[in-house]
Design a protein around this motif. Structure first.
Motif, PDB file in Angstrom:
ATOM      1  N   ARG A 189       0.839  -1.214   0.000  1.00  0.00           N
ATOM      2  CA  ARG A 189       0.000   0.000   0.000  1.00  0.00           C
ATOM      3  C   ARG A 189       0.872   1.262   0.000  1.00  0.00           C
ATOM      4  NH1 ARG A 189      -5.431  -0.200   1.456  1.00  0.00           N
ATOM      5  NH2 ARG A 189      -4.980  -2.081   2.642  1.00  0.00           N
ATOM      6  N   ASP A 239      -6.890   6.927   1.488  1.00  0.00           N
ATOM      7  CA  ASP A 239      -7.509   5.649   1.847  1.00  0.00           C
ATOM      8  C   ASP A 239      -7.701   4.692   0.655  1.00  0.00           C
ATOM      9  OD1 ASP A 239      -8.553   3.901   3.632  1.00  0.00           O
ATOM     10  OD2 ASP A 239     -10.579   4.745   3.601  1.00  0.00           O
ATOM     11  N   LYS A 283      -8.261   1.657  -1.563  1.00  0.00           N
ATOM     12  CA  LYS A 283      -8.850   0.348  -1.272  1.00  0.00           C
ATOM     13  C   LYS A 283      -8.197  -0.696  -2.182  1.00  0.00           C
ATOM     14  CE  LYS A 283     -13.329  -1.638  -0.170  1.00  0.00           C
ATOM     15  NZ  LYS A 283     -12.870  -2.070   1.146  1.00  0.00           N
ATOM     16  N   LEU A 320      -8.372  -3.768  -4.253  1.00  0.00           N
ATOM     17  CA  LEU A 320      -9.526  -4.472  -4.819  1.00  0.00           C
ATOM     18  C   LEU A 320      -9.215  -5.538  -5.844  1.00  0.00           C
ATOM     19  CD1 LEU A 320      -9.842  -2.611  -7.580  1.00  0.00           C
ATOM     20  CD2 LEU A 320     -11.110  -1.194  -6.005  1.00  0.00           C
ATOM     21  N   PHE A 358      -5.384  -0.919  -6.663  1.00  0.00           N
ATOM     22  CA  PHE A 358      -6.039  -0.105  -5.632  1.00  0.00           C
ATOM     23  C   PHE A 358      -6.923   0.939  -6.297  1.00  0.00           C
ATOM     24  CE2 PHE A 358      -2.193  -1.660  -3.689  1.00  0.00           C
ATOM     25  CZ  PHE A 358      -2.499  -1.845  -2.348  1.00  0.00           C
ATOM     26  N   SER A 387      -8.898   4.831  -5.162  1.00  0.00           N
ATOM     27  CA  SER A 387      -9.281   5.889  -4.222  1.00  0.00           C
ATOM     28  C   SER A 387     -10.338   6.754  -4.878  1.00  0.00           C
ATOM     29  CB  SER A 387      -8.086   6.793  -3.906  1.00  0.00           C
ATOM     30  OG  SER A 387      -7.218   6.187  -2.993  1.00  0.00           O
ATOM     31  N   ASN A 441     -17.045  -2.014  -4.368  1.00  0.00           N
ATOM     32  CA  ASN A 441     -17.051  -3.230  -3.536  1.00  0.00           C
ATOM     33  C   ASN A 441     -17.029  -4.531  -4.313  1.00  0.00           C
ATOM     34  OD1 ASN A 441     -16.834  -2.316  -0.900  1.00  0.00           O
ATOM     35  ND2 ASN A 441     -18.976  -1.635  -0.951  1.00  0.00           N
ATOM     36  N   GLU A 453     -13.666 -10.564  -0.723  1.00  0.00           N
ATOM     37  CA  GLU A 453     -12.524  -9.799  -0.209  1.00  0.00           C
ATOM     38  C   GLU A 453     -11.553 -10.702   0.567  1.00  0.00           C
ATOM     39  OE1 GLU A 453     -13.517  -6.437   2.289  1.00  0.00           O
ATOM     40  OE2 GLU A 453     -11.581  -5.487   1.867  1.00  0.00           O
TER      41      GLU A 453
END
Ligand SMILES: Nc1nc2c([nH]c(=O)n2[C@H]2C[C@H](O)[C@@H](COP(=O)(O)OP(=O)(O)OP(=O)(O)O)O2)c(=O)[nH]1
Length: 178
Positions: free
Chosen positions: A52, A69, A71, A73, A92, A94, A137, A162
């Motif tokens: 990250r 932040d 995510k 995915l 990722f 954002s 999501n 996930e």
């Protein structure tokens, strides 16, 4: 049974997207691997950083902004026959960032309307996994065999939970996510 060809040498990379409403920020790669193709921001994970941290650093270096932040995915596994290596890409996204979008030596950034993304000027696998990356999501894993850099000989894209994605990350990469 998978027919994919795995090479012993792995390299670990990141790819970060910024998506706001119906727009996606992409950069045109100005040099090196994937030159002249539009892509998310990213590169190789350095020693002593998490995946990250690498995703954030590469975005800062390539277009001047700090994604907020991001995510995790998706995971992409590219078996590159030409280079005899496997590339693991951590994807990722954002929705927020700080700073000003600026061109760098490596990337020319530009906002695209999501429904006008031109997959003809991108890596050939992108048209397969972008539709899921653009959702909210949704988590995914994809494996692709490349003959040359522009030719995919086999592919396998799937949506995962996930927890499955996090387990795959641990399995495929010794570098911690966080
Ligand atoms: N969208 C997409 N991105 C890809 C594919 N293959 C692939 O390596 N990438 C991404 C992962 C990385 O973000 C980027 C390659 O990283 P890079 O070689 O630019 O790494 P870097 O910035 O550390 O480069 P350098 O300093 O070593 O020149 O390209 C692909 O098939 N599709």
């Amino acid at each position: 049974m998978s027919t994919m060809v795995n090479f012993p040498k792995y390299s670990h990379c990141t790819l970060l997207f910024v998506q706001q409403a119906d727009k996606l920020l992409l950069g045109m790669k100005k040099r090196g691997f994937g030159v002249n193709l539009w892509n998310g921001f990213g590169g190789k994970v350095d020693l002593n950083e998490t995946v990250r941290q690498a995703a954030i650093r590469e975005t800062q270096e390539e277009c001047g902004i700090t994604p907020i932040d991001p995510k995790f995915l998706g995971l992409l596994k590219f078996n590159m026959n030409l280079d005899q290596k496997t590339i693991i890409v951590h994807v990722f996204k954002s929705t927020e960032y700080t700073g000003n979008i600026t061109e760098s030596e490596e990337m020319l950034p530009k906002w695209f309307d999501i429904d006008k993304i031109n997959y003809d000027v991108m890596w050939p696998d992108d048209r397969i996994w972008y539709p899921d990356m653009l959702k909210t999501n949704v988590f995914f894993f994809g494996e692709y065999d490349f003959q040359e850099h522009s030719v995919i000989t086999s592919s396998n894209h799937k949506i995962v939970k996930e927890e499955e994605l996090l387990a795959l990350q641990k399995q495929l990469s010794k570098i911690p996510l966080d």
